[in-house]
Enzyme design. Structure first.
Site, short mmCIF file in Angstrom:
data_model
loop_
_atom_site.label_atom_id
_atom_site.label_comp_id
_atom_site.label_asym_id
_atom_site.label_seq_id
_atom_site.Cartn_x
_atom_site.Cartn_y
_atom_site.Cartn_z
N LYS A 30 11.56 2.26 7.23
CA LYS A 30 11.01 3.10 5.90
C LYS A 30 12.28 3.43 5.05
O LYS A 30 13.06 4.17 5.60
CB LYS A 30 9.99 4.16 6.35
CG LYS A 30 8.77 3.87 6.55
CD LYS A 30 7.89 3.00 5.62
CE LYS A 30 6.40 2.79 6.24
NZ LYS A 30 5.83 1.92 5.26
N ASP A 86 3.16 -6.06 -0.21
CA ASP A 86 2.15 -5.66 0.65
C ASP A 86 1.29 -5.00 -0.44
O ASP A 86 0.04 -5.53 -0.45
CB ASP A 86 2.77 -4.50 1.52
CG ASP A 86 1.74 -3.66 2.16
OD1 ASP A 86 0.61 -4.06 2.10
OD2 ASP A 86 1.91 -2.67 2.94
N LYS A 120 -3.62 -6.64 5.64
CA LYS A 120 -4.15 -5.62 6.51
C LYS A 120 -5.53 -5.86 6.43
O LYS A 120 -6.19 -6.12 5.25
CB LYS A 120 -3.86 -4.36 6.01
CG LYS A 120 -2.28 -4.04 6.04
CD LYS A 120 -1.99 -2.56 5.32
CE LYS A 120 -0.29 -2.52 5.35
NZ LYS A 120 0.15 -1.17 4.84
#
Length: 326
Positions: A107, A190, A214
């Protein structure tokens, strides 16, 4: 068909899982679990998400609990380690929770931190993993185009596998991809897929080389597979800081992809101090298959009555939206 609310509430359990390390501002991850005819499912949109967005997550959870899923093509999924925005001195301890993982997602662009912090963290990961380890970074759309270009240059020496969601908008991603294309570092999307009204816009705009998908946020495994097929881009399956129940859904999505070239972000169970079932990485992999929560853990990890009521009310509102949409 959306099942009656009473059928979902009959088995609904709200849990609060403590994190080993603060991650994306979360110290305790809450989720609502319920059991359908096909098995247990998870409803866990982040608390700040609107009911409209959260209802898509509920659709994905219901699909998993009530509908037979595609036949898996794999029995195990390679996963990456996930390194939160920790100081360099904590990197080794984080990586130790992901035994056998050959890839790490780091991250970056954490609010309140500097690019120098990102460089130090990524350097520590490269030193820990050695030259053969794979490192990808995730900015969660926090940079503008100039900031992203500068950061990628600063981090390129660590041999990045790809950069995930460096900028927020599709237009920014497209411009950045043009600017850094000569460096040979792929751009992955994403949020531009899972939070977009049109998840295929990023592919049409040529704004990404890879898709991060996802299961729950995209409305379930079948819809996620359709998006990948229509986009025509390689895909990586990741979690949304799911419990083991949600991770099992993600593993089944990864197992159903026709091609899977990358380790997936489905090892995040290692970030919990305790989970409702055990799906932590072993030898860099997790198995494919449905899971049921441990009854004793459900009791021990139960959310407070106030938080449980909050989630039940949220579930009720989102269910009403699904029924209204047909």
């Amino acid at each position: 068909m959306t099942p009656p609310l009473a059928d979902i509430l009959a088995t609904a359990r709200v849990v609060a899982l403590p994190m080993t390390t603060r991650f994306r501002g979360v110290d305790v991850r809450e989720a609502l679990l319920f059991e359908g005819p096909e098995g247990w499912a998870e409803f866990s949109p982040f608390v700040e998400y609107s009911d409209a967005e959260a209802s898509v997550w509920l659709a994905g959870a219901i699909d998993f609990g009530w509908t037979p899923q595609p036949a898996p093509l794999r029995s195990r999924i390679g996963v990456n380690a996930t390194v939160p925005a920790v100081p360099p001195g904590q990197v080794d301890a984080v990586l130790a929770r992901f035994p056998g993982c050959r890839t790490a997602k780091v991250k970056v662009a954490e609010p309140g931190q500097l690019l120098a912090d990102d460089v130090a963290r990524v350097r520590a990961v490269r030193e820990a993993m050695g030259p053969e380890g794979r490192i990808r970074i995730d900015a969660n759309g926090a940079w503008n185009v100039d900031e992203a270009e500068h950061a990628i240059h600063a981090l390129a020496e660590f041999d990045l596998e790809y950069v995930e969601q460096p900028c927020a908008s599709v237009d920014e991603l497209a411009e950045l991809r043009t600017r850094v294309n000569y460096m040979g570092i792929p751009i992955a999307a994403d949020e531009s897929v899972r939070k977009a009204s049109d998840p295929l816009a990023v592919a049409r705009a040529g704004a990404a080389d890879l898709l991060v998908i996802k299961a729950q946020p995209l409305g379930g495994i079948p819809r996620a597979l359709d998006i990948v097929a229509e986009a025509g881009l390689p895909a990586i399956v990741s979690s949304a800081l799911d419990t083991a129940i949600g991770l099992a859904q993600g593993a089944m999505l990864a197992a159903s992809l026709p091609e899977l070239e990358y380790d997936c972000g489905l090892g995040t169970g290692a970030l919990f101090a305790e989970d409702v079932a055990d799906l932590r990485p072993q030898r860099g992999e997790i198995p494919v298959g449905r899971l049921s929560p441990d009854v004793e853990r459900l009791e021990r990890l139960a959310a407070s009555p106030e938080r449980t009521q909050w989630w039940i009310e949220r579930l009720t509102r989102c269910h009403a939206l699904l029924v209204a949409s047909g």
